[in-house]
Design a protein around this motif. Sequence first.
Motif, PDB file in Angstrom:
ATOM      1  N   ASN A 575     -19.147  39.126  21.481  1.00 38.52           N
ATOM      2  CA  ASN A 575     -19.896  38.201  20.810  1.00 38.52           C
ATOM      3  C   ASN A 575     -20.962  38.907  20.309  1.00 38.52           C
ATOM      4  O   ASN A 575     -22.135  38.380  20.349  1.00 38.52           O
ATOM      5  N   SER A 576     -20.946  40.122  19.970  1.00 34.79           N
ATOM      6  CA  SER A 576     -22.010  40.819  19.415  1.00 34.79           C
ATOM      7  C   SER A 576     -22.588  40.497  18.123  1.00 34.79           C
ATOM      8  O   SER A 576     -21.721  40.417  17.032  1.00 34.79           O
ATOM      9  N   GLU A 577     -23.807  40.119  17.944  1.00 30.58           N
ATOM     10  CA  GLU A 577     -24.617  39.513  16.753  1.00 30.58           C
ATOM     11  C   GLU A 577     -24.742  40.795  15.769  1.00 30.58           C
ATOM     12  O   GLU A 577     -24.332  40.331  14.450  1.00 30.58           O
ATOM     13  N   GLU A 580     -20.990  41.146  14.072  1.00 30.56           N
ATOM     14  CA  GLU A 580     -21.042  39.923  13.157  1.00 30.56           C
ATOM     15  C   GLU A 580     -21.792  40.145  11.775  1.00 30.56           C
ATOM     16  O   GLU A 580     -21.004  39.706  10.633  1.00 30.56           O
ATOM     17  N   ARG A 622     -14.278  42.875  15.080  1.00 25.36           N
ATOM     18  CA  ARG A 622     -14.781  41.428  15.316  1.00 25.36           C
ATOM     19  C   ARG A 622     -13.511  40.786  15.287  1.00 25.36           C
ATOM     20  O   ARG A 622     -13.187  39.882  16.383  1.00 25.36           O
TER      21      ARG A 622
END
Length: 735
Positions: A575-577, A580, A622
Motif C-alpha cells: 500500500n505504498s503511496e 504508486e 506494485r
Amino acid sequence: MDDLFTHAATKSENDPAARMAQLAKELDHHNKLYYQEATPEISDAEYDKLYRELEDLEKAHPELADPNSPTKRVGGAPLDAFESVEHLIPMLSIDDVFELSDEQLEKEPEGTPRETELIAFYKRLQKNLGQEHIPVTVEPKLDGVAVSLVYRNGKLDYAATRGDGKRGDLITENVRTIRSIPLTLTGDAPELLEVRGEIFMPNSAFAKMNEERDEAGLQTFANPRNATAGTLKQLDSREVAKRPLAFLAHGLGAYDGPELATEDAFHSLLDELSISRNHPVWHAKNLDSLLKAVSQLNEERHGYDYATDGAVVKVLSRADREKLGFTSRAPRWAAAYKFLPEQAETLLKDITIQVGRTGVLTPVAELEPVLVSGTTVSRATLHNQDEIDRKDVRIGDHVIIEKAGEIIPAVVKVLTEKRSSDSQPYSLFNAVDGKCPSCHGPISQEEGMVAWRCTNFACPAQAVTGIKQFASRKALDIDGVGTSVAEAVVRDGLVKTPLDLFKLDLLTLTELNLGTKFEPRLFGEKRASKVLESLEAAKSKPLSLWLYAMGIRNIGESAAQEVSRLHEKLTDIPNSELIEALAELPNYTELSVSKRKKENHPLLAELKIDDSFGPVAAASLRDFFKSEAGQDVIGKLHSLGINPASDNYMPKPAEADTSDMPLVGKTFVITGTLSRPRPDFKKQIESLGGKVSGSVSKNTDYLLAGEKAGSKAEKAEALGVTVLSEEAFNVLISA
C-alpha cells in the motif's frame, strides 16, 4: 598408462613447448572420443585439469601458443569484419533435380514416376559415358551451410564460406569453436587437404536451444539452417562457441597427397584423419538400385539427428568424373534430388497456453491429429503473440502443417478462404484475462521482448527456477539448495513454491533422493541439517535480500536496495503511496530519473530515489503485490511469522544523521581482482551509505578497480570517473 598428471609441473618447467604439444594432443584425443565417438575415457574434472594446465602454459608462454590449440574452442576477441579469400578451386554448387508434386504429375502422361528428373539425370550419365551400369553413391543432402576447411601439414590453416563460389568469407575463428571439427589431424595427413562439407545444428540441440530461447522470451529460430547461418555471421566467436554447431564432410577440394581413385577412397581418408563425414552412404550399380537407395533414404531420414531435404547422388569413379566434367556452375557427375516437403491440412481446434520454467507463456495450437513426416501431429507451437499476429492464426482456422526443418511441427500458413465469417483475431492477454494460467498471478511483456511472462515468483509452473533464485547466494543464501535439490523437491511434490521450503523437516530432507529410482542418492542428515539452519537464518535476513529473492521482474539487487531504503518492512510495500506515485510517472528516456521526479512529484524529489528504481520497476512491484498471487505471498509469510525489515531504512537522506556514513549519495562500480570477494566490498560500501552498480556510466562516482580491470577501467577514464585502487578506497572510507 601413466597418470595423466604425473610430472606435469616438471615437464612444464623443463620444456613448456613439449608439454603444451603433449597436452594439446591429449585434449584433441579426448575431444574426439567425447564429441565424435561418444566414448569418453576420462571424467569432466580430469579433462578440465588438463585444459587449465594448457591454458596456464599458453598465458605464461604466449609466443609458443598454437592458433589451433584446443583452448581456442571458446572463441576470441570480436572481429571488425570478415575478410574474404579466393578458393583454391572454385566451390561449385550441385544441380538440383526434384521429386514431382501431385500438381505436376497431373500435367504429365499417366504413369509418369515422381522420380522422373532423377531418372533423366542417370540417363544423361549413361549417354555421356557410353555405358549402361554406372556405379554411384547416395547420401543425405545436409541442410546446413557449405564451408571449406583447408588443412596444411595436418593443421587447420583457414575456413571459409562458399560465398559466390570463387571467393568466400574467412570464418576460421568461428570454425575453431566447433568441437566436431579437428584442428589437428590424426594419422598420415597430406601436405594439403581441402575438405568441403556442411556446418549445421543437430535436431535435438536445435530444439533444446529454441526451447531455451522461448523460455527466455527471445525470438526463436525458424529452422536449424537459419540458426546456423545466423550464428556463422557472428563477428564474436565467443558467441558462436555458445551455439550447438556440428560439421560433416562430404567433398574434396584442393588436394596434394596419394591418389584417391574413388569416393570410397576419399571416405577412407576422412576416417583415417578423424574428420567426421556424411553418412549413411548407399552404393548403387544401376538405375534400379539407385531408385531403391533414394527411396530407403527418404524413409529413414526422419530418424536422423540433422535436417535433410534430399539425396546427393555422385558418380563413384573419379576417372569417370573427369570424363563427365563440369558446366559453368556445377559438376555433371553429381545431382541433389530434392524430396517434396511433407505438409498436411488440418483444423486448429484451440490455442492453449503453457507456462515455462522461467514464467514465459507459450501459445500452443491444438490440432485435429494429422500424419506429417511419418508421425502423427496433434500440437504445434505458435511461439508468441508476434508469431500469431504475423500469420493471423485464429481458433477454428484450417491450417497447413509442416515439420520445420523436419523437427518441430509448425503452422506454415492459414487457409483464410476456409475461415468462418465470425472468426476473431487471437489475443493471448485477453485469452488468459491478463493472469497466469498456472497461478493467476500478473503477467507482463517487457519492452523489447516478444514474450508474455508470469511475474509471480511463487508460481508452481516455475518452481525450480524460483527456488534456485530464492536460495542463491545473492538472495537468501540457503546452503545446500542448488539445482539438483530444487529439481528433486519439485519432482517429488514436496515443494510447489519457494516458500514451501520452510515446511520441510529433517526426515523428509534426509531421505530426499537426488538420484534415480534404480540408482538412489540420498541427501543425508548432515546436509539436511544445514539446509534447515539456513532456512531459519533466512527468516531474519534483511528486506532487500527478500525482495531480490522473490525474483520480481525488473527488481534486481540495486532496485531491491532502493526499495528497502524507502520502506521499513515488507508489509509497508503493498500500500505504498510513493511506489504508486513513481509507477504512474511516464517512462523517461533522455531526462534523468531524479530530474523527472522533481518535475512531477515533490515527495519523490525529497526522497532522492536512485535511477535503479524507476517507473517500470515500481509498476512491476506494485502490480505484483496488488495481485492475488502477491497477496497470497504476504499471507504465507505472515503464517510463517516472517515480515522482513529494512537494514538501510533512510527515506529522507537530508533529515538523517549520516556522520558515520561517508559514502552516502555515492555510486560505485567494482571490477578486477581484489584482495577479497567483490560481494564483501559491495556490502561494505552499502553499509557506509553508498550504492553499487553493475556498469559504468556518467552517474558513477567511483570505480573500485583491482588487477585486470579491463574495459570498465577504460570506460571510466573516458567518462572522467574517478578510478580507485583498493588502497585508495581504504583511505577514502577512513577519512
